[in-house]
Design a protein around this motif. Structure first.
Motif: not given
Length: 124
Positions: A32-33, A52-55, A58-59, A104
């Motif tokens: 997922l991340f 985030t892999w889908s959306s 970012t962090y 996350a």
């Protein structure tokens, strides 16, 4: 299982740029991340950035905001870390990591799979 392979590290002068890649294989539908961490000699592994892999949300860690950019190419199962304005203190082994759990995380323990790492050395 997810396998991760980093590439793109090397030696660069201060102020220069590098782009790291993290190629994912195996059960690539599960992460997922994807995060990047780094570890300098004698120091603990430090969170750099995650996506985030889908959306694509970012962090960023505070030490790299404005200089590093994370992106992903879902068709290639690859995450990129563009590093600009590099400083000697960015010298470290850079690891990519995958997290299969919801929400996350910026902690080492929050990630389930790790690559072998790639060395980045920034000379002054």
């Amino acid at each position: 299982q997810v396998q991760l392979a980093e590439s793109g590290g090397g030696l660069v002068q201060a102020g220069g740029s590098l782009r790291l890649s993290c190629a994912a294989s195996g059960r690539t539908s599960s992460p997922l991340f994807i995060g990047w961490f780094r570890q300098a000699p004698g120091k603990e592994r430090e969170f750099v950035v995650a996506i985030t892999w889908s959306s694509g949300l970012t962090y960023y860690g505070d030490s790299v905001k404005g200089r590093f950019t994370i992106s992903r190419d879902t068709a290639k199962n690859t995450v990129y870390l563009q590093m600009n304005s590099l400083k000697p203190e960015d010298t470290a082994v850079y690891y990519c990591a995958a997290r299969s759990r919801l929400l996350a995380s910026t902690t080492v323990n929050g990630y389930d799979y790790w690559g072998q790492g790639t060395q980045v050395t920034v000379s002054s």
